[in-house]
Design an enzyme around this catalytic site. Structure first.
Site, PDB file in Angstrom:
ATOM      1  CD  GLU A  41      -2.804  -1.063   2.476  1.00 43.82           C
ATOM      2  OE1 GLU A  41      -3.808  -1.772   2.443  1.00 43.82           O
ATOM      3  OE2 GLU A  41      -2.481  -0.378   3.479  1.00 43.82           O
ATOM      4  CB  CYS A  50      -2.845  -6.251  -6.572  1.00 43.33           C
ATOM      5  SG  CYS A  50      -4.222  -5.088  -6.610  1.00 43.33           S
ATOM      6  CD  GLU A  52      -4.130 -10.861  -6.852  1.00 46.60           C
ATOM      7  OE1 GLU A  52      -5.250 -11.286  -6.525  1.00 46.60           O
ATOM      8  OE2 GLU A  52      -3.667  -9.777  -6.427  1.00 46.60           O
ATOM      9  CB  CYS A  86      -5.168  -8.724 -10.254  1.00 44.96           C
ATOM     10  SG  CYS A  86      -4.021  -7.597  -9.413  1.00 44.96           S
TER      11      CYS A  86
END
Length: 129
Positions: A41, A50, A52, A86
């Site tokens: 983050e 993310c 992924e 993603c």
């Protein structure tokens, strides 16, 4: 190491000071190599990454381009699906029948495929003249 073990382990490295919601991901490539990622983050939402996307970036940085299996784990009451972005990233490097397992830290798993996650995928075929 299994994808489950790899994703579970990397999840602990997630940088989530705002949401406190850790996610880990692992992808296996056609060569058998495993690449991992965790969510990172940033205070300037939505500039985070993310899990992924991190695993896919590590895969590409290593010179690999074909995902044959993916695993995503989060600390939630039900398995968390990859976000829309993603899903598109997975579809860039995986065929529609590639298995994706979504899991909780409590042991619940849900299995699907890249094609089921993203029906009607936008692909390179749309870019052809």
């Amino acid at each position: 190491m299994s994808l489950k073990e790899a994703a579970t382990k990397v999840r602990e490295n997630a940088h989530v000071p705002y949401s406190k919601f850790k996610v880990g991901a692992a992808v296996r490539t056609a060569s058998g190599a495993v690449f991992v990622g965790c969510n990172v983050e940033n205070v300037a939402y939505p500039e985070g990454t993310c899990a992924e996307a991190g695993a896919i970036a590590a895969m590409v940085a290593a010179g690999e381009t074909e995902i044959v299996e993916a695993y995503v784990i989060a600390g939630s009451p039900m398995p968390v699906t990859p976000c829309g972005g993603c899903r598109q990233k997975l579809a860039e490097f995986a065929k529609g029948d590639v298995p994706v397992t979504m899991a909780t830290t409590g042991g619940r798993e849900q299995k699907t495929t890249v094609g089921d996650l993203l029906p009607g995928v936008f692909s390179s075929a749309h870019m052809e003249s």
